[in-house]
Design an enzyme around this catalytic site. Structure first.
Site, PDB file in Angstrom:
ATOM      1  N   VAL A   1       2.342   3.186  -4.925  1.00  0.00           N
ATOM      2  CA  VAL A   1       0.866   4.630  -4.366  1.00  0.00           C
ATOM      3  C   VAL A   1       1.856   5.712  -3.797  1.00  0.00           C
ATOM      4  CG1 VAL A   1      -0.779   5.252  -3.446  1.00  0.00           C
ATOM      5  CG2 VAL A   1      -0.737   3.103  -4.409  1.00  0.00           C
ATOM      6  N   ASP A   2       3.113   6.068  -3.029  1.00  0.00           N
ATOM      7  CA  ASP A   2       2.960   6.641  -2.836  1.00  0.00           C
ATOM      8  C   ASP A   2       3.863   8.367  -3.714  1.00  0.00           C
ATOM      9  OD1 ASP A   2       2.485   5.722   0.098  1.00  0.00           O
ATOM     10  OD2 ASP A   2       4.135   6.494   1.061  1.00  0.00           O
TER      11      ASP A   2
ATOM     12  N   HIS B   1       0.717  -1.328   0.040  1.00  0.00           N
ATOM     13  CA  HIS B   1       0.118  -0.383   0.397  1.00  0.00           C
ATOM     14  C   HIS B   1       0.725   1.371  -0.459  1.00  0.00           C
ATOM     15  CE1 HIS B   1       0.836  -0.679   4.172  1.00  0.00           C
ATOM     16  NE2 HIS B   1       0.607   0.534   4.719  1.00  0.00           N
ATOM     17  N   CYS B   2       2.454   0.892  -0.029  1.00  0.00           N
ATOM     18  CA  CYS B   2       2.633   1.962   0.346  1.00  0.00           C
ATOM     19  C   CYS B   2       4.131   2.224  -1.546  1.00  0.00           C
ATOM     20  CB  CYS B   2       3.976   2.412   1.027  1.00  0.00           C
ATOM     21  SG  CYS B   2       2.750   2.653   2.749  1.00  0.00           S
ATOM     22  N   ILE B   3       4.867   1.671  -1.414  1.00  0.00           N
ATOM     23  CA  ILE B   3       5.633   2.174  -2.314  1.00  0.00           C
ATOM     24  C   ILE B   3       5.396   2.071  -4.448  1.00  0.00           C
ATOM     25  CG2 ILE B   3       7.179   1.431  -3.391  1.00  0.00           C
ATOM     26  CD1 ILE B   3       8.729  -0.738  -1.290  1.00  0.00           C
TER      27      ILE B   3
END
Length: 300
Positions: A141-142, A137-139
């Protein structure tokens, strides 16, 4: 201005709360690595940036009760940028080695051997490893948050865009490897039984968010493949409205597949058992390194 100041602070103001007096506003980026046996909440340094100096001190005091090391930065925007840098750093470097994997394949070299040898350099090099795409959910998207913000400032984040293009292409590239592997044994994807090992985005967790396995399964199904999956952490999941259920990881199931695709390298997936039971293997994680058997192995 960052999200904390542009969205959070005005909403507090509408409620009559004065930041630094009635309420103390700060931002602290999440730093979590699910499944990591070494780093946890307490021993992972915690970055904190407040809307004012008092806010920073108050937030640091709060987090100091739960973590060993609090790193204070000058403001909320800096703390937000820390989070974006950390994940953009990973996304860009993974994009680099994913492209290197494609290059090495064309040059008939092992990308795993190349990176492993480069990693022996004691300075100036940090190893990243290729894979079938980004997940979590981070790499994935961020970096897009940063890219979007910069577009509003009339700047194009070129590295971010290029890394996203490379990483986003890896599920399709993995499917190409499956096509080639089946062609080698005179079979087509259409009608072939394909077993995907692992649908979680990283080993030994149950999180499927943004997992490249989902795209790989979609494309293989679109090409007519009869796709099943094994994952001890994900007994079932929904893909395009269809509920898929895991099959057991056992020799009989492996042997019944025309092609086995290693997408997530869970510890439960015994590499030796795979190469001994499978007829064709596509290994995107180098799980079968150094092993040989009846299986024809094609590695990323």
């Amino acid at each position: 201005r960052g999200t904390t100041e542009a969205i959070g602070r005005p909403r507090l103001g509408k409620r009559g709360l004065k930041v630094g007096q009635d309420i103390f506003l700060a931002f602290s980026p999440e730093r979590v690595d699910p499944g990591n046996p070494v780093y946890n909440t307490r021993n992972t340094p915690k970055v904190v940036g407040g809307s004012c100096e008092v806010c920073t001190e108050m937030a640091a005091a709060l987090y100091g009760l739960a973590v060993d090391n609090v790193v204070k930065v000058s403001n909320t925007q800096t703390a937000e940028m820390v989070k974006l840098l950390e994940n953009t750093f990973r996304a860009v470097n993974i994009g680099l080695v994913n492209e290197l994997a494609i290059i090495c394949n064309k040059l008939k070299l092992s990308v795993w051997e190349v990176i492993g040898a480069a990693a022996t350099k004691p300075f100036g090099f940090m190893p990243f490893w290729p894979g079938p795409g980004l997940g979590g959910h981070c790499i994935p998207v961020d970096p897009h948050y940063l890219s979007w913000k910069l577009k509003s400032l009339n700047y194009h984040a070129r590295f971010i865009g290029l890394a996203d293009a490379v990483n986003g292409s890896m599920p399709d590239y993995t499917v190409e490897l499956v096509v080639e592997a089946l062609n080698d044994v005179r079979k087509a994807v259409s009608g072939s039984k394909i077993l995907v090992l692992g649908v979680a985005y990283k080993p030994d967790v149950s999180d499927c968010r943004e997992s490249p396995a989902l795209d790989i399964i979609k494309v293989l199904k679109h090409k007519g493949g009869i796709v099943s999956y094994a994952d001890p952490y994900v007994p079932s999941f929904t893909l395009d409205g269809e509920v898929l259920h895991a099959v057991p990881f056992e020799p009989g199931v492996i042997a019944s597949a025309d092609c086995v695709v290693i997408v997530t390298h869970h510890k439960a997936f015994a590499a030796k058992a795979i190469v001994e039971a499978a007829s064709v293997v596509v290994d995107t994680r180098n799980l079968t390194k150094g092993l040989s058997g009846p299986a024809k192995i094609r590695r990323l």
